[in-house]
Enzyme design. Structure first.
Site, short mmCIF file in Angstrom:
data_model
loop_
_atom_site.label_atom_id
_atom_site.label_comp_id
_atom_site.label_asym_id
_atom_site.label_seq_id
_atom_site.Cartn_x
_atom_site.Cartn_y
_atom_site.Cartn_z
CE LYS A 142 50.97 32.88 24.82
NZ LYS A 142 50.52 34.13 25.36
NE ARG A 145 40.78 36.69 28.79
CZ ARG A 145 41.07 37.59 28.61
NH1 ARG A 145 40.28 38.72 28.31
NH2 ARG A 145 42.44 38.05 29.06
#
Length: 486
Positions: free
Chosen positions: A265, A339
């Site tokens: 990020k 996920r």
């Protein structure tokens, strides 16, 4: 907090909540007469806008605070209005504090008490020169609720329920706001074990060796870049004396810090990635609150927990990994790690517990924030009744959900050339939907599954600090949903 319920105001400090209605001027006239003030003064100076405060000091030393509620406050508005008032004014509120609810229903009590208790929260968890608390929250605070006699029994039940929820909520806020060096996967496990011991539900924690033995390969793949071992936490509460209660599985994403992995990020706001265990926090809080309230359900919580870090062992974009259900996953983006670990949590829930209802919660995608902002979480489900029940709970609690589509046309976004599916579409749109379609694969077509993407709701701007901080979103929503489950 000590709470008593009476029929008349007899305290030195009183809060008078008022709605912004056509009858406001008349009510202010009556108040003015009781306070020995000109009615025109109150009517001119107080309009009852949401969070508006007008303090009135009487010659005999009594304090009355007029507190505006706005026109039509919802459940969460009541919570926030009282939370902010008590947080801002705690040093001015001493001794027993009364709240005059003579003209309100007992149903408002739960939200008011939660807001007041929440107003005593202190975000300065690691400040070394923190001054001692003063005012209302300095010792064991005393709250007096003023209602007509016929509402006392219902109000007492609501107050007891509110305190049970609020004390759990405050502990969860501490978990959410703790930095990652104080909030490792083992920290979540320790919290769960202690909570289970205290409130009478079972907790099982898998260490890394047991995770490997169980075949939770997706969780292990995300953990590869971290020095800290993963944990897989199983919490189970069974209602006593209830015949064939509904079994509900809750799966929460427990990423205790998220760098994005190799798909790292930007550094801006990465410090807020301690928030990526917001789903796990909601599951922990819901299990404890359900046990305290003795809800008539069979509740199973599952939390796959790890950091998502970067080192030479970290999973790389393009790698193909396994999962608990045996399906292979092509990792397109290592920052779509939530996920991946939820895949193992959902698979484990299906194969080992066969719940009647299955719900997962996760701070999963920035895309859901692009769609809904910071005012609602995304709801994904093929089950209309489950969706309707969750939406109804969201309206009652103010923890808003908005249903988004999960049509099969989106399966194309998770199709892989080299594995059973891929974890990221690579497209700059519909990211929350493709993430939900990815998770759906690991539910094995469960008929009553819902996914809640709470990325925009787990952290928010509050009066407690200058940066975003934990909200505990999902606990009130799920407790309401579970309490009404037929």
């Amino acid at each position: 907090m000590k709470i008593s319920i009476t029929t008349q105001v007899d305290q030195a400090v009183t809060i008078q909540p008022l709605l912004q209605t056509d009858e406001l001027a008349q009510k202010l006239s009556l108040l003015a007469a009781s306070l020995n003030l000109p009615a025109e003064t109150l009517q001119q100076d107080f309009k009852a806008e949401a969070k508006e405060v007008l303090p009135i000091y009487s010659p005999d030393g009594r304090k009355t605070f007029l507190l505006g509620l706005g026109k039509e406050p919802g459940a969460l508005d009541w919570v926030k209005i009282f939370r902010e008032f008590f947080f801002r004014n705690k040093t001015r509120l001493t001794g027993p504090v009364a709240v005059d609810l003579t003209e309100f229903t007992a149903e408002t009590v739960e939200n008011i008490v939660q807001g007041i208790f929440w107003g005593g929260y202190d975000l300065r968890l690691y400040v070394t020169d923190k001054p001692a608390a003063t005012g209302f929250f300095a010792a064991d605070p005393e709250l007096v609720l003023v209602l007509p006699q016929e509402r006392h029994q219902m109000a007492q039940k609501a107050a007891d329920r509110a305190l049970a929820l609020a004390t759990t909520h405050r502990e969860i806020l501490d978990l959410l706001n703790a930095p990652s060096n104080y909030q490792a996967p083992q920290t979540l496990a320790d919290w769960a074990v202690e909570s289970g011991r205290k409130h009478g539900y079972s907790v099982t924690v898998f260490d890394k060796a047991e995770i490997e033995r169980q075949g939770l390969h997706a969780l292990l793949a995300v953990n590869r870049g971290s020095d800290l071992e993963p944990r897989f936490i199983i919490l189970e509460y069974r209602a006593e004396g209830v015949e064939n209660p509904k079994k509900v599985g809750l799966v929460g994403k427990g990423i205790t810090f998220d760098t994005g992995g190799i798909s790292i990020k930007p550094s801006t706001n990465m410090h807020l990635m301690k928030s990526d265990m917001g789903g796990a926090a909601a599951v922990l809080g819901t299990l404890e609150a359900a046990a305290k309230l003795k809800l008539p359900v069979h509740l199973v919580g599952l939390i796959p927990s790890t950091e998502n870090m970067v080192d030479g062992s970290a999973t790389k974009p393009g790698d193909v990994i396994g999962s608990y259900l045996g399906k292979t996953i092509e990792v397109i983006d290592t920052d779509a790690e939530g996920r991946i670990i939820l895949a193992d949590g959902l698979g484990y829930a299906i194969r080992n517990f066969q719940p009647d209802v299955l719900i997962d919660l996760a701070t999963l995608t920035g895309n859901v924030i692009a769609a809904l902002g910071y005012h609602a979480a995304g709801l994904f489900s093929q089950n209309d009744q489950l969706s309707a029940d969750l939406l109804a709970a969201s309206e009652r609690t103010g923890e808003r959900l908005w249903r988004l589509p999960i049509w099969d046309v989106y399966k194309e976004d998770i199709k892989s050339d080299v594995a059973d599916l891929k974890n990221y579409s690579g497209k700059p749109f519909a990211g929350a939907i493709s993430a939900a379609k990815f998770l759906e694969v690991f539910t094995e077509n469960h008929p009553a599954w819902a996914h809640l993407d709470i990325a925009g709701m787990a952290y928010g701007d509050t009066e407690f600090g200058s940066q975003k901080n934990g909200t505990g979103f999902g606990i009130r929503l799920l407790i309401d949903f579970l309490g009404r489950l037929g």
